[in-house]
Motif scaffolding. Sequence first.
Motif, PDB file in Angstrom:
ATOM      1  N   LEU A   1      43.078 111.755  77.137  1.00 43.64           N
ATOM      2  CA  LEU A   1      42.112 110.784  76.388  1.00 43.64           C
ATOM      3  C   LEU A   1      43.344 109.647  75.753  1.00 43.64           C
ATOM      4  O   LEU A   1      44.435 110.294  75.435  1.00 43.64           O
ATOM      5  N   VAL A   2      42.967 108.582  76.005  1.00 41.96           N
ATOM      6  CA  VAL A   2      44.097 107.655  75.598  1.00 41.96           C
ATOM      7  C   VAL A   2      43.470 106.482  74.690  1.00 41.96           C
ATOM      8  O   VAL A   2      42.494 105.936  74.715  1.00 41.96           O
ATOM      9  N   PHE A   3      44.416 106.336  73.590  1.00 45.64           N
ATOM     10  CA  PHE A   3      44.213 105.599  72.347  1.00 45.64           C
ATOM     11  C   PHE A   3      45.041 104.244  72.280  1.00 45.64           C
ATOM     12  O   PHE A   3      46.490 104.687  72.403  1.00 45.64           O
ATOM     13  N   PHE A   4      44.711 102.948  72.178  1.00 42.37           N
ATOM     14  CA  PHE A   4      45.882 102.155  71.902  1.00 42.37           C
ATOM     15  C   PHE A   4      45.293 101.680  70.476  1.00 42.37           C
ATOM     16  O   PHE A   4      44.400 100.964  70.300  1.00 42.37           O
ATOM     17  N   VAL A   5      45.991 102.109  69.395  1.00 38.76           N
ATOM     18  CA  VAL A   5      45.832 101.935  67.933  1.00 38.76           C
ATOM     19  C   VAL A   5      46.601 100.712  67.261  1.00 38.76           C
ATOM     20  O   VAL A   5      47.563 100.660  67.221  1.00 38.76           O
ATOM     21  N   SER A   6      45.768  99.500  67.643  1.00 41.07           N
ATOM     22  CA  SER A   6      45.962  98.307  67.077  1.00 41.07           C
ATOM     23  C   SER A   6      46.477  98.323  65.548  1.00 41.07           C
ATOM     24  O   SER A   6      45.563  98.930  65.088  1.00 41.07           O
TER      25      SER A   6
ATOM     26  N   PRO B   1      50.850  92.771  62.264  1.00 40.17           N
ATOM     27  CA  PRO B   1      51.514  93.012  63.743  1.00 40.17           C
ATOM     28  C   PRO B   1      52.915  93.686  63.558  1.00 40.17           C
ATOM     29  O   PRO B   1      53.581  94.367  64.482  1.00 40.17           O
ATOM     30  N   ARG B   2      53.678  93.770  62.301  1.00 43.09           N
ATOM     31  CA  ARG B   2      54.724  94.338  62.149  1.00 43.09           C
ATOM     32  C   ARG B   2      54.617  96.000  62.339  1.00 43.09           C
ATOM     33  O   ARG B   2      55.675  96.607  62.908  1.00 43.09           O
ATOM     34  N   ARG B   3      53.488  96.493  62.151  1.00 42.33           N
ATOM     35  CA  ARG B   3      53.441  97.722  62.635  1.00 42.33           C
ATOM     36  C   ARG B   3      53.310  98.031  63.982  1.00 42.33           C
ATOM     37  O   ARG B   3      53.617  99.121  64.192  1.00 42.33           O
ATOM     38  N   GLY B   4      52.878  97.170  64.884  1.00 44.37           N
ATOM     39  CA  GLY B   4      52.833  97.287  66.148  1.00 44.37           C
ATOM     40  C   GLY B   4      51.547  97.989  66.359  1.00 44.37           C
ATOM     41  O   GLY B   4      50.731  98.517  65.682  1.00 44.37           O
ATOM     42  N   THR B   5      51.403  98.270  68.030  1.00 40.95           N
ATOM     43  CA  THR B   5      50.261  99.057  68.443  1.00 40.95           C
ATOM     44  C   THR B   5      50.867 100.628  68.818  1.00 40.95           C
ATOM     45  O   THR B   5      51.642 100.585  69.752  1.00 40.95           O
ATOM     46  N   GLU B   6      50.096 101.450  68.244  1.00 41.03           N
ATOM     47  CA  GLU B   6      50.357 102.918  68.697  1.00 41.03           C
ATOM     48  C   GLU B   6      49.804 103.406  69.737  1.00 41.03           C
ATOM     49  O   GLU B   6      48.330 103.080  69.898  1.00 41.03           O
ATOM     50  N   VAL B   7      50.360 103.898  70.724  1.00 42.85           N
ATOM     51  CA  VAL B   7      49.943 104.586  72.054  1.00 42.85           C
ATOM     52  C   VAL B   7      49.759 106.047  71.768  1.00 42.85           C
ATOM     53  O   VAL B   7      50.944 106.647  71.423  1.00 42.85           O
TER      54      VAL B   7
ATOM     55  N   LEU C   1      39.186 101.037  64.848  1.00 41.71           N
ATOM     56  CA  LEU C   1      39.329 101.584  66.146  1.00 41.71           C
ATOM     57  C   LEU C   1      38.120 101.510  67.061  1.00 41.71           C
ATOM     58  O   LEU C   1      37.119 102.309  66.582  1.00 41.71           O
ATOM     59  N   HIS C   2      37.903 100.505  67.854  1.00 39.16           N
ATOM     60  CA  HIS C   2      36.732 100.178  68.486  1.00 39.16           C
ATOM     61  C   HIS C   2      36.407 101.094  69.482  1.00 39.16           C
ATOM     62  O   HIS C   2      35.222 101.684  69.862  1.00 39.16           O
TER      63      HIS C   2
END
Length: 499
Positions: free
Chosen positions: A248-253, A277-283, A238-239
């Motif tokens: 605080l907002v995280f887009f966890v790819s 990609p099957r996991r999706g990105t978690e907001v 997570l960069h």
Amino acid sequence: MTIALTAPVLDAALDAAFAGAPPQAARGARALDHLPDLETEYGFTPLSVEGALPEGLEGTLFRVGPARATLFGVRVPHPFEADGGVLAVRMSGGRAEGAHRIVRSRGLVEELAAGRRLYGSTLSWPARLLRALKSKGQGKNAANTSPFVVGGRLFALMEAGRPTELDPATLDTLGESDLGGVIGPTFSAHPHRVAARRTSYNFGVRYGRRPVLDLYAVDDDGRARALGAVPLSAPVMLHDFCATRRHLVFFVSPAVIRTARALLQWGSFDSWVRFEPRRGTEVIVVDIDDVSRVRRFSVDAFFQWHFANAHDDGEDLVVDLVRYPELGTLGAIGKDPERPELASVEGGVLVRHRVRPGREQLLVEDLGGVLGEFPRCDPRVEGDRHGVIFLATKGRAEEPHGNGIARVDIATGAITRAHLARNELPSEPVFVPRAPGAPEGDGHVLALVTDVQASKSAIHVWDAARLGEGPLARAHLPFASPQTFHGAFLPAGAEAHGG
């Protein structure tokens, strides 16, 4: 507290380690992230200024990035492994002086004392594994990603370690810091300041059987505090993240760390991360005043390196960032774009995301389709509604606008550009307001530009409203500079805070 270095580093030892390894320029091509080596360190010295530095532009530009990939004749394959360096350019009264120093990390000190590389993917696998066991998994803190200036102190950051403190007057390395015993094993390279709160927020990823996000706040006086922790569903790379007045907002790819490979130190750095990609990105949306209040949901997978800014809009959150469909850029960073294995790498596009936590929705809005990276906004509106974004643009053959710096005016959709030649590499633009009370976007844009054909670098200064008219001034550096990742401008006499 600050953890002091345990051994002195003699410049002669550093010179010997660098001997026989001149910097390598790109082969007539260009990439935003090309990585030459810093040929020579230098202390503050007067710079030749072409044109005229604007009246009132008074302060210091700090930039941090990979400065030395080659040590003892051995070059690391990825810039994230390279030893960091800090470039500082002071501007006052129409004059400029600059300095560029290598960060003397504990790991570099050990290597110089040993006369050989002790860390990194260039070692044999048994040597890497033995080093990992001896250091209990703690690798070299290269301090090679971004500057953080707060409470009169200067730090160089990387995402997999603690802050490294430097003397802002000399750029001498003081050592790692845990900010008064607050910081855990990692402190992200991308703290985000909320101007209205006079506080910078950040995170660190703590890996283990149950990986978590450690959350931190550092006020403008430099006082740090831990906010708490949020669990992660997987060990991810997570960069960056973003912050508003309330969240605080995280887009966890789904850039998942391949734990076994990392623990065994097997393969190259970029091979330790797999995009799933099957996991999706978690907001993940965290209440800034009560981090136990967390809302999270998943959407189709995407990836991002950097955010421009975010703000609250009623119950929604508006987040501007450069978005990628996947993670191909990790392996491409620092490599020659003419190499065939990079042909499939997708470019990043500046977009707006509207987060609706109550509906578990993430909407995407177009911001003009600008290809580029390193988006920044006016620091006075960080965490609040913004109307202008600046970013470095890519010079790919199919991109008609080419190389340079772009300004995106969100309300009107207008996009203006400062154009550069294809052999010139633009760094992340840093916006400096003309005056404290000037309208948003009224000021100057500063960027490091390296001409890879001529092997020369300069700080370019544009009028932010007239990018297309060319730079007002160029402050020429005495030696070609590596393309630093991130920068921060500290106005003269101002209280230091994150950039």
